[in-house]
Write a protein that holds these residues in place. Sequence first.
Motif, PDB file in Angstrom:
ATOM      1  N   LEU A  37       0.813  -1.076  -0.015  1.00  7.69           N
ATOM      2  CA  LEU A  37      -0.091   0.044   0.213  1.00  7.69           C
ATOM      3  C   LEU A  37       0.929   1.311  -0.021  1.00  7.69           C
ATOM      4  CD1 LEU A  37      -2.962   0.686   0.173  1.00  7.69           C
ATOM      5  CD2 LEU A  37      -2.677   0.946   2.540  1.00  7.69           C
ATOM      6  N   ALA A  38       0.849   2.248  -1.020  1.00  2.33           N
ATOM      7  CA  ALA A  38       1.508   3.167  -1.125  1.00  2.33           C
ATOM      8  C   ALA A  38       1.385   4.233   0.012  1.00  2.33           C
ATOM      9  CB  ALA A  38       1.525   3.713  -2.419  1.00  2.33           C
ATOM     10  N   GLY A  39       2.119   5.006   0.241  1.00  4.79           N
ATOM     11  CA  GLY A  39       2.351   6.388   1.127  1.00  4.79           C
ATOM     12  C   GLY A  39       1.545   7.270   0.296  1.00  4.79           C
ATOM     13  N   ILE A  40       1.254   8.440   0.859  1.00  2.00           N
ATOM     14  CA  ILE A  40       0.733   9.622   0.287  1.00  2.00           C
ATOM     15  C   ILE A  40       1.718  10.718   0.695  1.00  2.00           C
ATOM     16  CG2 ILE A  40      -0.786  11.450  -0.087  1.00  2.00           C
ATOM     17  CD1 ILE A  40      -2.792   9.209   0.472  1.00  2.00           C
ATOM     18  N   SER A  41       2.397  11.401  -0.389  1.00  4.93           N
ATOM     19  CA  SER A  41       3.578  12.352   0.022  1.00  4.93           C
ATOM     20  C   SER A  41       3.072  13.568   0.713  1.00  4.93           C
ATOM     21  CB  SER A  41       4.367  12.705  -1.232  1.00  4.93           C
ATOM     22  OG  SER A  41       3.416  13.589  -2.000  1.00  4.93           O
ATOM     23  N   PRO A  42       3.815  14.103   1.539  1.00  9.32           N
ATOM     24  CA  PRO A  42       2.978  15.219   2.145  1.00  9.32           C
ATOM     25  C   PRO A  42       2.694  16.381   1.180  1.00  9.32           C
ATOM     26  CG  PRO A  42       5.200  14.862   3.270  1.00  9.32           C
ATOM     27  CD  PRO A  42       4.992  13.953   1.977  1.00  9.32           C
ATOM     28  N   GLU A  43       3.278  16.677  -0.050  1.00  7.45           N
ATOM     29  CA  GLU A  43       2.953  17.593  -0.935  1.00  7.45           C
ATOM     30  C   GLU A  43       1.437  17.214  -1.259  1.00  7.45           C
ATOM     31  OE1 GLU A  43       3.907  18.943  -5.530  1.00  7.45           O
ATOM     32  OE2 GLU A  43       5.601  18.269  -4.041  1.00  7.45           O
ATOM     33  N   THR A  44       1.366  15.744  -1.690  1.00  3.89           N
ATOM     34  CA  THR A  44      -0.031  15.445  -2.307  1.00  3.89           C
ATOM     35  C   THR A  44      -1.037  15.582  -1.212  1.00  3.89           C
ATOM     36  OG1 THR A  44       1.063  14.065  -3.889  1.00  3.89           O
ATOM     37  CG2 THR A  44      -1.216  13.302  -3.280  1.00  3.89           C
ATOM     38  N   MET A  45      -0.486  15.334   0.012  1.00  2.00           N
ATOM     39  CA  MET A  45      -1.432  15.176   1.149  1.00  2.00           C
ATOM     40  C   MET A  45      -2.051  16.624   1.194  1.00  2.00           C
ATOM     41  SD  MET A  45      -2.933  13.187   3.495  1.00  2.00           S
ATOM     42  CE  MET A  45      -1.821  11.916   3.750  1.00  2.00           C
ATOM     43  N   SER A  46      -1.048  17.766   1.237  1.00  2.00           N
ATOM     44  CA  SER A  46      -1.668  19.024   1.041  1.00  2.00           C
ATOM     45  C   SER A  46      -2.716  19.403   0.131  1.00  2.00           C
ATOM     46  CB  SER A  46      -0.653  19.894   1.108  1.00  2.00           C
ATOM     47  OG  SER A  46       0.306  19.926   2.175  1.00  2.00           O
ATOM     48  N   LYS A  47      -2.301  18.949  -0.988  1.00  2.00           N
ATOM     49  CA  LYS A  47      -3.361  19.142  -2.287  1.00  2.00           C
ATOM     50  C   LYS A  47      -4.465  18.511  -2.105  1.00  2.00           C
ATOM     51  CE  LYS A  47       0.489  19.897  -5.654  1.00  2.00           C
ATOM     52  NZ  LYS A  47       1.153  19.127  -6.954  1.00  2.00           N
ATOM     53  N   LEU A  48      -4.431  17.221  -1.427  1.00  2.00           N
ATOM     54  CA  LEU A  48      -5.683  16.485  -1.469  1.00  2.00           C
ATOM     55  C   LEU A  48      -6.745  17.390  -0.078  1.00  2.00           C
ATOM     56  CD1 LEU A  48      -4.741  12.745  -1.571  1.00  2.00           C
ATOM     57  CD2 LEU A  48      -6.061  14.137  -3.315  1.00  2.00           C
ATOM     58  N   TYR A  49      -5.791  17.714   0.818  1.00  2.00           N
ATOM     59  CA  TYR A  49      -6.783  18.544   1.972  1.00  2.00           C
ATOM     60  C   TYR A  49      -7.653  19.584   1.299  1.00  2.00           C
ATOM     61  CZ  TYR A  49      -5.237  16.022   6.368  1.00  2.00           C
ATOM     62  OH  TYR A  49      -5.246  15.194   7.291  1.00  2.00           O
ATOM     63  N   ALA A  50      -6.763  20.491   0.384  1.00  2.00           N
ATOM     64  CA  ALA A  50      -7.232  21.624  -0.113  1.00  2.00           C
ATOM     65  C   ALA A  50      -8.254  21.375  -1.101  1.00  2.00           C
ATOM     66  CB  ALA A  50      -6.258  22.457  -0.965  1.00  2.00           C
ATOM     67  N   ALA A  51      -8.489  19.844  -1.922  1.00  2.00           N
ATOM     68  CA  ALA A  51      -9.293  20.088  -2.895  1.00  2.00           C
ATOM     69  C   ALA A  51     -10.621  19.139  -2.522  1.00  2.00           C
ATOM     70  CB  ALA A  51      -8.694  19.217  -4.020  1.00  2.00           C
ATOM     71  N   LEU A  52     -10.487  18.190  -1.315  1.00  2.00           N
ATOM     72  CA  LEU A  52     -11.433  17.240  -1.228  1.00  2.00           C
ATOM     73  C   LEU A  52     -12.254  17.821   0.305  1.00  2.00           C
ATOM     74  CD1 LEU A  52      -9.574  13.929  -1.498  1.00  2.00           C
ATOM     75  CD2 LEU A  52     -11.047  15.165  -3.004  1.00  2.00           C
ATOM     76  N   PRO A  53     -13.558  17.359   0.381  1.00  2.00           N
ATOM     77  CA  PRO A  53     -14.157  17.679   1.586  1.00  2.00           C
ATOM     78  C   PRO A  53     -13.689  17.201   2.834  1.00  2.00           C
ATOM     79  CG  PRO A  53     -15.358  15.906   0.321  1.00  2.00           C
ATOM     80  CD  PRO A  53     -14.200  16.379  -0.573  1.00  2.00           C
ATOM     81  N   PRO A  54     -13.929  17.915   3.900  1.00  2.00           N
ATOM     82  CA  PRO A  54     -13.265  17.359   5.088  1.00  2.00           C
ATOM     83  C   PRO A  54     -13.491  15.889   5.596  1.00  2.00           C
ATOM     84  CG  PRO A  54     -14.730  19.008   5.671  1.00  2.00           C
ATOM     85  CD  PRO A  54     -14.682  18.736   4.203  1.00  2.00           C
ATOM     86  N   ILE A  55     -14.659  15.296   5.141  1.00  2.00           N
ATOM     87  CA  ILE A  55     -14.868  13.923   5.306  1.00  2.00           C
ATOM     88  C   ILE A  55     -13.802  12.846   4.724  1.00  2.00           C
ATOM     89  CG2 ILE A  55     -17.084  14.412   6.109  1.00  2.00           C
ATOM     90  CD1 ILE A  55     -18.041  13.334   3.521  1.00  2.00           C
ATOM     91  N   TRP A  56     -12.979  13.180   3.822  1.00  2.00           N
ATOM     92  CA  TRP A  56     -12.095  12.284   3.019  1.00  2.00           C
ATOM     93  C   TRP A  56     -11.319  11.411   4.157  1.00  2.00           C
ATOM     94  CZ3 TRP A  56      -6.791  11.793   1.732  1.00  2.00           C
ATOM     95  CH2 TRP A  56      -6.071  12.841   2.008  1.00  2.00           C
ATOM     96  N   SER A  57     -10.791  10.235   3.835  1.00  2.00           N
ATOM     97  CA  SER A  57     -10.142   9.645   4.462  1.00  2.00           C
ATOM     98  C   SER A  57      -8.880   9.922   5.167  1.00  2.00           C
ATOM     99  CB  SER A  57      -9.837   8.039   3.918  1.00  2.00           C
ATOM    100  OG  SER A  57      -9.096   8.235   2.863  1.00  2.00           O
ATOM    101  N   ARG A  58      -8.196  10.853   4.593  1.00  2.00           N
ATOM    102  CA  ARG A  58      -7.012  11.460   4.962  1.00  2.00           C
ATOM    103  C   ARG A  58      -5.669  10.324   5.093  1.00  2.00           C
ATOM    104  NH1 ARG A  58     -10.714  14.193   7.663  1.00  2.00           N
ATOM    105  NH2 ARG A  58     -10.619  16.432   7.662  1.00  2.00           N
ATOM    106  N   ALA A  59      -5.906   9.267   4.148  1.00  2.00           N
ATOM    107  CA  ALA A  59      -4.889   8.282   4.091  1.00  2.00           C
ATOM    108  C   ALA A  59      -5.477   7.485   2.902  1.00  2.00           C
ATOM    109  CB  ALA A  59      -5.224   7.322   5.361  1.00  2.00           C
ATOM    110  N   ASN A  60      -4.236   6.403   2.671  1.00  2.00           N
ATOM    111  CA  ASN A  60      -4.728   5.468   1.307  1.00  2.00           C
ATOM    112  C   ASN A  60      -5.045   4.037   1.963  1.00  2.00           C
ATOM    113  OD1 ASN A  60      -4.240   4.290  -1.041  1.00  2.00           O
ATOM    114  ND2 ASN A  60      -2.033   4.008  -0.872  1.00  2.00           N
ATOM    115  N   PRO A  61      -6.236   3.834   1.538  1.00  2.00           N
ATOM    116  CA  PRO A  61      -7.066   4.138   0.547  1.00  2.00           C
ATOM    117  C   PRO A  61      -7.549   5.663   0.683  1.00  2.00           C
ATOM    118  CG  PRO A  61      -8.048   2.255   1.512  1.00  2.00           C
ATOM    119  CD  PRO A  61      -6.813   2.617   2.262  1.00  2.00           C
TER     120      PRO A  61
END
Length: 181
Positions: A37-61
């Motif tokens: 299971l891949a990690g999510i880089s800090p840069e991508t994590m920041s982009k996902l936080y900005a683009a997704l609603p607060p209820i997203w999983s904040r992890a992979n999956p």
Amino acid sequence: ALARLTALSGKRLAILTNGGGVGVLAVDRLVDLGGELAGISPETMSKLYAALPPIWSRANPVDIAGDADDARYAVALQNLLDDKANDAVLVMNVPTALASAADAAKSVIAVTEKHRKKPIVPKPVFAMWIGESDAAAEAFEAAGIPSYATETAAIYGFMHLVRYQESRDLLMATPPSLPQV
């Protein structure tokens, strides 16, 4: 998978889904078969936080929630494809009354086709649409995206590609030119 995809740089898989349960089942099968299971880089994590609603999983999956529309799939997939912390992406859809699975499939295809046009070796994208309609299956087929009916079959498809790449790497390895003493 082998008929449509040829390049894979590792066995780290990012999973994008609108259904947390099926995402967990995919992770279980991935681990059982020796994938990672891949990690999510800090840069991508920041982009996902900005683009997704607060209820997203904040992890992979990356669970983008049951009401995920085609735009949410597009932004999440684009960010995962740009992330160097994974080698491939499995996009999954569980049908809901809140969003169109067909529109999500079109969005996944558009982002994947755009990614394939970049001057880099593109990452493989796999799809799993539960209750997949013939239209979605045909669209994935036409786009050259391996599509599966279950998360288990999708993970098997990914791991077949991993094993194929590992076998190719072993076959291409150059033996030492002198015998070892």
